[in-house]
Design a protein around this motif. Structure first.
Motif, PDB file in Angstrom:
ATOM      1  N   SER A 149      30.741  35.437 -35.570  1.00  0.00           N
ATOM      2  CA  SER A 149      30.215  34.180 -36.113  1.00  0.00           C
ATOM      3  C   SER A 149      30.011  33.106 -35.053  1.00  0.00           C
ATOM      4  CB  SER A 149      31.169  33.647 -37.195  1.00  0.00           C
ATOM      5  OG  SER A 149      31.314  34.570 -38.247  1.00  0.00           O
ATOM      6  N   ASN A 150      30.471  33.341 -33.819  1.00  0.00           N
ATOM      7  CA  ASN A 150      30.353  32.310 -32.791  1.00  0.00           C
ATOM      8  C   ASN A 150      30.000  32.867 -31.417  1.00  0.00           C
ATOM      9  OD1 ASN A 150      31.342  29.530 -34.019  1.00  0.00           O
ATOM     10  ND2 ASN A 150      32.627  31.119 -34.905  1.00  0.00           N
ATOM     11  N   MET A 151      30.919  33.559 -30.762  1.00  0.00           N
ATOM     12  CA  MET A 151      30.735  33.981 -29.371  1.00  0.00           C
ATOM     13  C   MET A 151      29.419  34.718 -29.141  1.00  0.00           C
ATOM     14  SD  MET A 151      33.420  33.252 -27.404  1.00  0.00           S
ATOM     15  CE  MET A 151      35.069  32.623 -27.652  1.00  0.00           C
ATOM     16  N   GLY A 152      29.076  35.611 -30.076  1.00  0.00           N
ATOM     17  CA  GLY A 152      27.918  36.472 -29.868  1.00  0.00           C
ATOM     18  C   GLY A 152      26.584  35.767 -29.868  1.00  0.00           C
ATOM     19  N   GLY A 153      26.541  34.510 -30.280  1.00  0.00           N
ATOM     20  CA  GLY A 153      25.262  33.835 -30.421  1.00  0.00           C
ATOM     21  C   GLY A 153      24.759  33.144 -29.179  1.00  0.00           C
ATOM     22  N   CYS A 154      25.327  33.432 -28.012  1.00  0.00           N
ATOM     23  CA  CYS A 154      25.034  32.618 -26.826  1.00  0.00           C
ATOM     24  C   CYS A 154      23.895  33.143 -25.958  1.00  0.00           C
ATOM     25  CB  CYS A 154      26.298  32.460 -25.981  1.00  0.00           C
ATOM     26  SG  CYS A 154      26.779  33.957 -25.098  1.00  0.00           S
ATOM     27  N   LEU A 155      23.320  34.291 -26.284  1.00  0.00           N
ATOM     28  CA  LEU A 155      22.371  34.904 -25.357  1.00  0.00           C
ATOM     29  C   LEU A 155      20.908  34.598 -25.630  1.00  0.00           C
ATOM     30  CD1 LEU A 155      23.988  38.415 -24.754  1.00  0.00           C
ATOM     31  CD2 LEU A 155      24.286  36.295 -23.470  1.00  0.00           C
ATOM     32  N   THR A 156      20.578  34.111 -26.812  1.00  0.00           N
ATOM     33  CA  THR A 156      19.186  33.766 -27.124  1.00  0.00           C
ATOM     34  C   THR A 156      19.149  32.519 -28.006  1.00  0.00           C
ATOM     35  OG1 THR A 156      19.010  35.012 -29.210  1.00  0.00           O
ATOM     36  CG2 THR A 156      18.589  36.233 -27.169  1.00  0.00           C
ATOM     37  N   PRO A 157      18.012  31.827 -28.054  1.00  0.00           N
ATOM     38  CA  PRO A 157      17.879  30.684 -28.967  1.00  0.00           C
ATOM     39  C   PRO A 157      18.003  31.078 -30.435  1.00  0.00           C
ATOM     40  CG  PRO A 157      16.196  30.589 -27.266  1.00  0.00           C
ATOM     41  CD  PRO A 157      16.858  31.932 -27.147  1.00  0.00           C
ATOM     42  N   ILE A 158      17.772  32.352 -30.743  1.00  0.00           N
ATOM     43  CA  ILE A 158      17.936  32.825 -32.127  1.00  0.00           C
ATOM     44  C   ILE A 158      19.405  32.838 -32.497  1.00  0.00           C
ATOM     45  CG2 ILE A 158      17.511  34.758 -33.705  1.00  0.00           C
ATOM     46  CD1 ILE A 158      15.275  35.640 -31.786  1.00  0.00           C
ATOM     47  N   GLY A 159      20.267  33.021 -31.499  1.00  0.00           N
ATOM     48  CA  GLY A 159      21.681  33.239 -31.758  1.00  0.00           C
ATOM     49  C   GLY A 159      22.385  32.091 -32.436  1.00  0.00           C
ATOM     50  N   ASP A 160      22.126  30.856 -31.992  1.00  0.00           N
ATOM     51  CA  ASP A 160      22.850  29.716 -32.543  1.00  0.00           C
ATOM     52  C   ASP A 160      21.950  28.474 -32.484  1.00  0.00           C
ATOM     53  OD1 ASP A 160      25.317  29.359 -33.790  1.00  0.00           O
ATOM     54  OD2 ASP A 160      26.153  28.268 -32.112  1.00  0.00           O
ATOM     55  N   PRO A 161      21.996  27.605 -33.493  1.00  0.00           N
ATOM     56  CA  PRO A 161      21.085  26.448 -33.556  1.00  0.00           C
ATOM     57  C   PRO A 161      21.060  25.550 -32.323  1.00  0.00           C
ATOM     58  CG  PRO A 161      22.153  26.754 -35.679  1.00  0.00           C
ATOM     59  CD  PRO A 161      22.792  27.738 -34.733  1.00  0.00           C
ATOM     60  N   PRO A 162      22.189  25.275 -31.630  1.00  0.00           N
ATOM     61  CA  PRO A 162      22.091  24.424 -30.436  1.00  0.00           C
ATOM     62  C   PRO A 162      21.147  24.997 -29.378  1.00  0.00           C
ATOM     63  CG  PRO A 162      24.372  24.648 -31.107  1.00  0.00           C
ATOM     64  CD  PRO A 162      23.595  25.621 -31.929  1.00  0.00           C
ATOM     65  N   LEU A 163      21.184  26.321 -29.195  1.00  0.00           N
ATOM     66  CA  LEU A 163      20.313  26.934 -28.197  1.00  0.00           C
ATOM     67  C   LEU A 163      18.854  26.886 -28.643  1.00  0.00           C
ATOM     68  CD1 LEU A 163      22.480  30.003 -27.142  1.00  0.00           C
ATOM     69  CD2 LEU A 163      22.437  27.698 -26.196  1.00  0.00           C
ATOM     70  N   LEU A 164      18.626  26.965 -29.942  1.00  0.00           N
ATOM     71  CA  LEU A 164      17.268  26.799 -30.464  1.00  0.00           C
ATOM     72  C   LEU A 164      16.775  25.384 -30.178  1.00  0.00           C
ATOM     73  CD1 LEU A 164      14.897  28.002 -32.081  1.00  0.00           C
ATOM     74  CD2 LEU A 164      16.001  27.156 -34.166  1.00  0.00           C
ATOM     75  N   MET A 165      17.662  24.399 -30.303  1.00  0.00           N
ATOM     76  CA  MET A 165      17.307  23.025 -29.981  1.00  0.00           C
ATOM     77  C   MET A 165      16.945  22.902 -28.498  1.00  0.00           C
ATOM     78  SD  MET A 165      16.842  19.949 -31.022  1.00  0.00           S
ATOM     79  CE  MET A 165      17.608  19.947 -32.661  1.00  0.00           C
ATOM     80  N   GLY A 166      17.682  23.590 -27.633  1.00  0.00           N
ATOM     81  CA  GLY A 166      17.351  23.587 -26.214  1.00  0.00           C
ATOM     82  C   GLY A 166      15.979  24.194 -25.959  1.00  0.00           C
ATOM     83  N   PHE A 167      15.691  25.308 -26.626  1.00  0.00           N
ATOM     84  CA  PHE A 167      14.384  25.954 -26.496  1.00  0.00           C
ATOM     85  C   PHE A 167      13.265  25.023 -26.951  1.00  0.00           C
ATOM     86  CE2 PHE A 167      11.194  28.686 -28.786  1.00  0.00           C
ATOM     87  CZ  PHE A 167      10.541  29.143 -27.652  1.00  0.00           C
ATOM     88  N   MET A 168      13.481  24.303 -28.050  1.00  0.00           N
ATOM     89  CA  MET A 168      12.479  23.362 -28.554  1.00  0.00           C
ATOM     90  C   MET A 168      12.284  22.183 -27.599  1.00  0.00           C
ATOM     91  SD  MET A 168      13.499  23.413 -32.609  1.00  0.00           S
ATOM     92  CE  MET A 168      12.263  22.205 -33.104  1.00  0.00           C
ATOM     93  N   ASN A 169      13.260  21.966 -26.716  1.00  0.00           N
ATOM     94  CA  ASN A 169      13.162  20.879 -25.743  1.00  0.00           C
ATOM     95  C   ASN A 169      12.827  21.389 -24.342  1.00  0.00           C
ATOM     96  OD1 ASN A 169      13.994  17.956 -26.753  1.00  0.00           O
ATOM     97  ND2 ASN A 169      15.172  19.448 -27.941  1.00  0.00           N
ATOM     98  N   GLY A 170      12.223  22.562 -24.285  1.00  0.00           N
ATOM     99  CA  GLY A 170      11.656  23.025 -23.022  1.00  0.00           C
ATOM    100  C   GLY A 170      12.464  24.018 -22.220  1.00  0.00           C
ATOM    101  N   VAL A 171      13.661  24.392 -22.673  1.00  0.00           N
ATOM    102  CA  VAL A 171      14.447  25.403 -21.960  1.00  0.00           C
ATOM    103  C   VAL A 171      13.798  26.766 -22.186  1.00  0.00           C
ATOM    104  CG1 VAL A 171      16.708  26.503 -21.719  1.00  0.00           C
ATOM    105  CG2 VAL A 171      16.555  24.050 -22.212  1.00  0.00           C
ATOM    106  N   ASP A 172      13.670  27.557 -21.138  1.00  0.00           N
ATOM    107  CA  ASP A 172      13.055  28.878 -21.243  1.00  0.00           C
ATOM    108  C   ASP A 172      13.799  29.748 -22.261  1.00  0.00           C
ATOM    109  OD1 ASP A 172      11.114  30.901 -19.940  1.00  0.00           O
ATOM    110  OD2 ASP A 172      13.053  31.935 -19.859  1.00  0.00           O
TER     111      ASP A 172
END
Length: 448
Positions: A149-172
């Motif tokens: 539910s947590n650790m595994g979501g760190c490798l792609t923007p699909i994994g966890d909403p914060p990383l999706l927010m980073g992707f939407m703000n220009g992170v590869d």
């Protein structure tokens, strides 16, 4: 809007204490009246806020929270809950330390492919079913929350909403793979710890007379009932990705529907929710009732989460406003500080806006160097972005409310007669098991 007074955070703290204490001391009363508690604490925030800032400002602030935060959150959770509940895994699986550790490892990797919520909803019922014979098993679901539910979501923007927010703000899109060494270290440490704990519990189960199911002579083959629902699961994932991609690539999806004041709901978000709800509807209608019965599927868990989290989202508004206003003045200027500040705040607040606050702070740090990441709002030192991302994703595991699937897993487990730790009991697990791992992360990756 002026400086938000700290006392406006009292309703948020009060609601969290109710969630933590009442299930222990007044369980039956809480089950029947949690909706009233949510309403009362929400009003105890809304009314003073309206007195101080005016009815119009309050309506706009609360509506913004409900329309752009809570609505997308609960629609996604509902869609994944419904679709995953229509998938049933059959086979000769017996909950042993080796099997449990293997499933946790697989689920952790799956989380980055279909998201922590998707992987949690897909695997929580098989994990419960294969350990149904066990007596001491609450720790299994605790580590399920830690890892899947947590650790595994760190490798792609699909994994966890914060990383999706980073992707939407220009992170590869693939930048998050930089977090792989941190994830590997954490997963290895936690799986090793889990195996030791589960081995002891397994021996205790057998000593107490629990009967391990015997594998049939014919050996029941692995079978996925309702396998066509994988299509609908993919449909939900595509909807999430499109919500981040379309506004940057298709001019039409930069538009929005206006509600009140400055509250708007983007066309991309509307498309996302329509696709998710369509996937849930088609999944429910095209799956046999027997599949849901085999999963012991009910709507109780999603109803509880929907009720509690609308109160959490509303009452946390002042805390998020204070963080947004004062985030840059917190004196955070070292990687380890970004890691701990983002993580500890993400343990109790929504980790997506918390990530965005420190993301913005890091972009305005004024530092320059070779290891910089270009984003839509400026250059961010790579080590800062790593620290912020790890803190937001990993430390959501510190409490039941730190990440969306945590509470859902707890609710489904208790629905299946697994006695889960209380709110503070769970924090006891996270402090004793996770904090030492995070200290190692700090020493290995964010200091030296």
């Amino acid at each position: 809007m002026g400086n938000i007074p700290l006392w406006l955070c009292i309703p948020f703290a009060g609601l969290l204490l109710c969630i933590a204490i009442f299930p222990l001391v007044k369980g039956e009363w809480w089950d029947k009246n949690k909706g009233w508690a949510v309403l009362i604490w929400s009003l105890l925030f809304i009314i003073p806020f309206a007195v101080k800032y005016g009815a119009g400002e309050t309506a706009e602030t609360v509506l913004e929270c409900i329309v752009n935060d809570y609505l997308s959150f609960i629609v996604l959770l509902f869609g994944l809950f419904c679709v995953s509940g229509n998938i049933n895994l059959e086979g000769d699986f017996v909950g042993s330390p080796r099997m449990n550790t293997g499933l946790l490892a697989i689920g952790t990797l799956l989380s980055s492919c279909i998201g922590t919520t998707g992987a949690s909803m897909l695997l929580v019922r098989p994990m419960i079913q294969m350990n149904s014979w066990r007596r001491n098993k609450s720790h299994i679901m605790v580590f399920f929350i830690f890892l899947i539910s947590n650790m595994g979501g760190c490798l792609t923007p699909i994994g966890d909403p914060p990383l999706l927010m980073g992707f939407m703000n220009g992170v590869d899109f693939f930048w998050s793979l930089n977090l792989l060494p941190v994830m590997i270290l954490n997963v290895v440490l936690l799986l090793a710890l889990f195996y030791v704990i589960d081995s002891r519990a397994y021996k205790k189960d057998l000593a107490e007379g629990a009967k391990q199911p015997e594998v049939s002579g014919e050996h029941k083959k692995l079978r996925l009932n309702g396998a066509h629902n994988i299509i609908f699961l993919v449909m939900i994932i595509v909807a999430v990705i499109l919500s981040g991609v379309l506004p940057k690539t298709v001019p039409f999806f930069k538009g929005s529907i206006h509600f009140y004041g400055e509250v708007e709901l983007g066309f991309a978000s509307i498309l996302e929710m329509v696709m998710i709800l369509a996937a849930a509807f088609l999944s429910y209608k095209t799956t046999k009732k027997e599949v849901r019965e085999a999963n012991h599927f009910t709507w109780d868990a999603i109803q509880e989460v929907a009720t509690l989290f609308i109160g959490i989202f509303v009452t946390m508004i002042p805390a998020l406003l204070i963080l947004k206003a004062r985030g840059a003045s917190l004196g955070v200027n070292e990687p380890w500080q970004y890691f701990w500040m983002t993580g500890l705040l993400s343990s109790f607040l929504d980790n997506t806006p918390t990530y965005l606050v420190f993301f913005t702070t890091a972009a305005s740090s004024g530092l320059a160097g070779a290891s910089m990441i270009s984003t839509a709002i400026g250059q961010i030192p790579k080590i800062f972005l790593m620290a912020i991302s790890c803190g937001a994703v990993f430390m959501g595991a510190n409490t039941y409310i730190g990440n969306a699937p945590n509470f859902m897993v707890r609710s489904i487990a208790e629905e299946n007669d697994i006695k889960m730790p209380s709110f503070f009991g769970y924090m006891g697990w996270s402090i004793s098991c996770l904090i030492p791992v995070f200290i190692i992360d700090m020493l290995v990756f964010f200091i030296f």
